[in-house]
Design a protein around this motif. Structure first.
Motif, PDB file in Angstrom:
ATOM      1  N   GLY A   7       0.798  -1.218   0.000  1.00  0.00           N
ATOM      2  CA  GLY A   7       0.000   0.000   0.000  1.00  0.00           C
ATOM      3  C   GLY A   7       0.829   1.265   0.000  1.00  0.00           C
ATOM      4  N   GLU A   8       0.234   2.338   0.493  1.00  0.00           N
ATOM      5  CA  GLU A   8       0.932   3.621   0.552  1.00  0.00           C
ATOM      6  C   GLU A   8       2.179   3.506   1.417  1.00  0.00           C
ATOM      7  N   GLN A   9       3.203   4.273   1.027  1.00  0.00           N
ATOM      8  CA  GLN A   9       4.478   4.278   1.738  1.00  0.00           C
ATOM      9  C   GLN A   9       4.656   5.633   2.427  1.00  0.00           C
ATOM     10  N   TYR A  10       4.783   5.616   3.753  1.00  0.00           N
ATOM     11  CA  TYR A  10       4.888   6.854   4.510  1.00  0.00           C
ATOM     12  C   TYR A  10       6.320   7.011   5.021  1.00  0.00           C
ATOM     13  N   GLY A  11       7.093   7.843   4.327  1.00  0.00           N
ATOM     14  CA  GLY A  11       8.468   8.085   4.709  1.00  0.00           C
ATOM     15  C   GLY A  11       8.573   9.208   5.719  1.00  0.00           C
ATOM     16  N   ILE A  12       9.424   9.024   6.727  1.00  0.00           N
ATOM     17  CA  ILE A  12       9.713  10.072   7.704  1.00  0.00           C
ATOM     18  C   ILE A  12      11.227  10.173   7.846  1.00  0.00           C
ATOM     19  N   ALA A  13      11.720  11.321   8.309  1.00  0.00           N
ATOM     20  CA  ALA A  13      13.160  11.520   8.411  1.00  0.00           C
ATOM     21  C   ALA A  13      13.474  12.532   9.500  1.00  0.00           C
ATOM     22  N   ALA A 106       7.373  12.164  11.818  1.00  0.00           N
ATOM     23  CA  ALA A 106       6.459  11.254  12.516  1.00  0.00           C
ATOM     24  C   ALA A 106       5.239  10.954  11.655  1.00  0.00           C
ATOM     25  N   VAL A 107       4.687   9.759  11.860  1.00  0.00           N
ATOM     26  CA  VAL A 107       3.466   9.381  11.161  1.00  0.00           C
ATOM     27  C   VAL A 107       2.597   8.561  12.115  1.00  0.00           C
ATOM     28  N   THR A 108       1.295   8.807  12.064  1.00  0.00           N
ATOM     29  CA  THR A 108       0.327   8.088  12.892  1.00  0.00           C
ATOM     30  C   THR A 108      -0.716   7.432  12.000  1.00  0.00           C
ATOM     31  N   LEU A 109      -0.950   6.142  12.231  1.00  0.00           N
ATOM     32  CA  LEU A 109      -1.931   5.371  11.479  1.00  0.00           C
ATOM     33  C   LEU A 109      -2.904   4.720  12.446  1.00  0.00           C
ATOM     34  N   ALA A 110      -4.133   4.458  11.970  1.00  0.00           N
ATOM     35  CA  ALA A 110      -5.175   3.893  12.824  1.00  0.00           C
ATOM     36  C   ALA A 110      -5.863   2.725  12.136  1.00  0.00           C
ATOM     37  N   CYS A 111      -6.431   1.851  12.954  1.00  0.00           N
ATOM     38  CA  CYS A 111      -7.083   0.648  12.450  1.00  0.00           C
ATOM     39  C   CYS A 111      -8.216   0.266  13.395  1.00  0.00           C
ATOM     40  N   ALA A 112      -9.313  -0.221  12.847  1.00  0.00           N
ATOM     41  CA  ALA A 112     -10.422  -0.733  13.648  1.00  0.00           C
ATOM     42  C   ALA A 112     -10.449  -2.256  13.557  1.00  0.00           C
ATOM     43  N   VAL A 113     -10.512  -2.898  14.706  1.00  0.00           N
ATOM     44  CA  VAL A 113     -10.719  -4.344  14.762  1.00  0.00           C
ATOM     45  C   VAL A 113     -12.193  -4.563  15.058  1.00  0.00           C
ATOM     46  N   ARG A 114     -12.909  -5.115  14.080  1.00  0.00           N
ATOM     47  CA  ARG A 114     -14.350  -5.336  14.237  1.00  0.00           C
ATOM     48  C   ARG A 114     -14.619  -6.723  14.825  1.00  0.00           C
ATOM     49  N   PRO A 115     -15.749  -6.891  15.532  1.00  0.00           N
ATOM     50  CA  PRO A 115     -16.104  -8.225  16.013  1.00  0.00           C
ATOM     51  C   PRO A 115     -16.193  -9.210  14.849  1.00  0.00           C
ATOM     52  N   GLN A 116     -15.616 -10.399  15.054  1.00  0.00           N
ATOM     53  CA  GLN A 116     -15.513 -11.390  13.985  1.00  0.00           C
ATOM     54  C   GLN A 116     -15.299 -12.762  14.613  1.00  0.00           C
ATOM     55  N   PRO A 117     -15.448 -13.829  13.836  1.00  0.00           N
ATOM     56  CA  PRO A 117     -15.126 -15.147  14.384  1.00  0.00           C
ATOM     57  C   PRO A 117     -13.676 -15.184  14.866  1.00  0.00           C
ATOM     58  N   GLY A 118     -13.482 -15.571  16.085  1.00  0.00           N
ATOM     59  CA  GLY A 118     -12.142 -15.615  16.659  1.00  0.00           C
ATOM     60  C   GLY A 118     -11.831 -14.437  17.558  1.00  0.00           C
ATOM     61  N   TYR A 119     -12.581 -13.327  17.407  1.00  0.00           N
ATOM     62  CA  TYR A 119     -12.401 -12.176  18.297  1.00  0.00           C
ATOM     63  C   TYR A 119     -13.678 -11.350  18.244  1.00  0.00           C
ATOM     64  N   GLU A 120     -14.459 -11.401  19.304  1.00  0.00           N
ATOM     65  CA  GLU A 120     -15.810 -10.853  19.292  1.00  0.00           C
ATOM     66  C   GLU A 120     -15.917  -9.463  19.921  1.00  0.00           C
ATOM     67  N   TRP A 121     -14.817  -8.671  19.830  1.00  0.00           N
ATOM     68  CA  TRP A 121     -14.800  -7.348  20.438  1.00  0.00           C
ATOM     69  C   TRP A 121     -14.405  -6.292  19.417  1.00  0.00           C
ATOM     70  N   HIS A 122     -14.711  -5.053  19.730  1.00  0.00           N
ATOM     71  CA  HIS A 122     -14.472  -3.927  18.829  1.00  0.00           C
ATOM     72  C   HIS A 122     -13.383  -3.043  19.430  1.00  0.00           C
ATOM     73  N   LEU A 131      10.731   9.856  14.758  1.00  0.00           N
ATOM     74  CA  LEU A 131      12.187   9.935  14.786  1.00  0.00           C
ATOM     75  C   LEU A 131      12.632  11.213  15.484  1.00  0.00           C
ATOM     76  N   ASP A 132      13.666  11.100  16.333  1.00  0.00           N
ATOM     77  CA  ASP A 132      14.307  12.272  16.907  1.00  0.00           C
ATOM     78  C   ASP A 132      15.743  11.898  17.265  1.00  0.00           C
ATOM     79  N   GLU A 133      16.406  12.747  18.062  1.00  0.00           N
ATOM     80  CA  GLU A 133      17.807  12.501  18.393  1.00  0.00           C
ATOM     81  C   GLU A 133      18.030  11.176  19.116  1.00  0.00           C
ATOM     82  N   SER A 134      17.003  10.684  19.789  1.00  0.00           N
ATOM     83  CA  SER A 134      17.161   9.448  20.562  1.00  0.00           C
ATOM     84  C   SER A 134      16.941   8.201  19.727  1.00  0.00           C
TER      85      SER A 134
END
Length: 315
Positions: A7-13, A106-122, A131-134
């Motif tokens: 998918g999309e490539q998010y470069g940071i430096a 810096a880059v922030t990404l998010a994802c939703a885990v929906r209830p499904q067989p094997g994991y019934e929670w949202h 990235l920084d000096e550390s």
């Protein structure tokens, strides 16, 4: 034009540090400092293999038979490691994550885990790579969007490299007083003290021929509240450190003996921060319980280290 498999490539430096995070799985595909690769990732025209750089949630590592019961609710996750008859590394590593915020370092990404067989929670998950000096810091936040408490665990799967053809001559430090016996019965987490065993890496030790696919526990924490693992090259003083905060109580260490590409075997070491050991959904060991609406956070990071004295000697 064909989109990259990840998918999309998010470069940071930041200064001479660069990292690339992908849309698929919020995966750390690349991280380098100057001419030094810190992680052994994968190319932009490929997908992740062998868990490289992936986020492992809502459980890390293996879930024997894919079956567990939580608060009286039986769950059966699809098996995706057929040879071992288990469900491995959770549900989010092949999903598209949504870009939330991005700046130069810096880059922030998010994802939703929906209830499904094997994991019934949202769940709502959000991960930030910065990235920084550390070095590189990775922070994950999880929120239970369900009405009931949800079982949860998380891990990450970076392969650390120093650019050597083999890891056999490198030194490994794992700040752990115990490990899970790999010869114990399936579905049972049996911890054994590392003292007097080949798994004692509390002090830097040559990797040599040892093969590890081992979950370490009882992490030794410094005054800053972090446990620090290290992969070092005694030939030139270079090393890379992986630190974890208090949320991570386990480190999986894998010497890449069985990765899918033979030419990459034993060329890097996966040191995987995990909040719980393998099979935690079955055993309950260090399994987190997320209350509805209450954010939970964890952080870990990577940084290269160079000993100027030893680097000068090597030259």
């Amino acid at each position: 034009m064909r989109a990259p498999p990840s998918g999309e490539q998010y470069g940071i430096a930041h200064r001479d540090s660069e990292a690339v995070v992908t849309q698929v799985g919020a995966t750390l595909r690349h991280y380098s400092v100057g001419a030094m690769d810190v992680v052994d990732g994968f190319g932009a025209g490929r997908r992740a293999t062998d868990g490289r750089g992936q986020v492992l949630a809502p459980w890390p590592n293996r879930l024997t038979d894919g079956h567990y019961e939580y608060r009286g609710r039986p769950c059966q996750a699809p098996l995706n490691e057929i040879g071992r008859h288990d469900a491995i590394h959770g549900l989010v590593r092949w999903l598209d994550w949504t870009l939330v915020e991005r700046d130069a370092a810096a880059v922030t990404l998010a994802c939703a885990v929906r209830p499904q067989p094997g994991y019934e929670w949202h769940l709502h998950l959000q991960v930030t790579y910065a990235l920084d000096e550390s070095g590189l810091t990775v922070t994950l936040e999880a929120v239970n969007a369900d009405r009931d408490p949800a079982p949860f665990g998380v891990g990450f799967h970076p392969y650390l490299t120093l650019g050597t053809a083999s890891i056999d001559g490198l030194d490994l430090t794992v700040p752990a007083a115990a490990f899970v016996d790999p010869d114990g019965p399936a579905g049972v987490t049996t911890s054994t003290g590392v003292a007097g065993t080949p798994h004692d890496f509390r002090q830097p030790r040559r990797i040599g021929p040892i093969e590890l696919d081992t979950a370490f526990s009882d992490l030794v924490v410094g005054r800053d509240g972090r446990a620090v693992a290290r992969l070092g090259d005694p030939a030139d003083g270079r090393s890379v450190e992986l630190w974890v905060d208090h949320a991570f109580r386990h480190l999986m260490v894998y010497t890449a003996d069985q990765v899918s590409e033979p030419h990459r075997r034993r060329t890097a070491v996966a040191i995987e921060p995990m909040t719980c050991p393998p099979d935690a959904f079955r055993t309950g060991v260090d399994l987190l319980e997320l209350e509805p609406g209450t954010p939970w956070r964890c952080s870990w990071g990577l940084r290269p280290v160079v000993d100027p004295t030893r680097l000068s000697d090597a030259r």
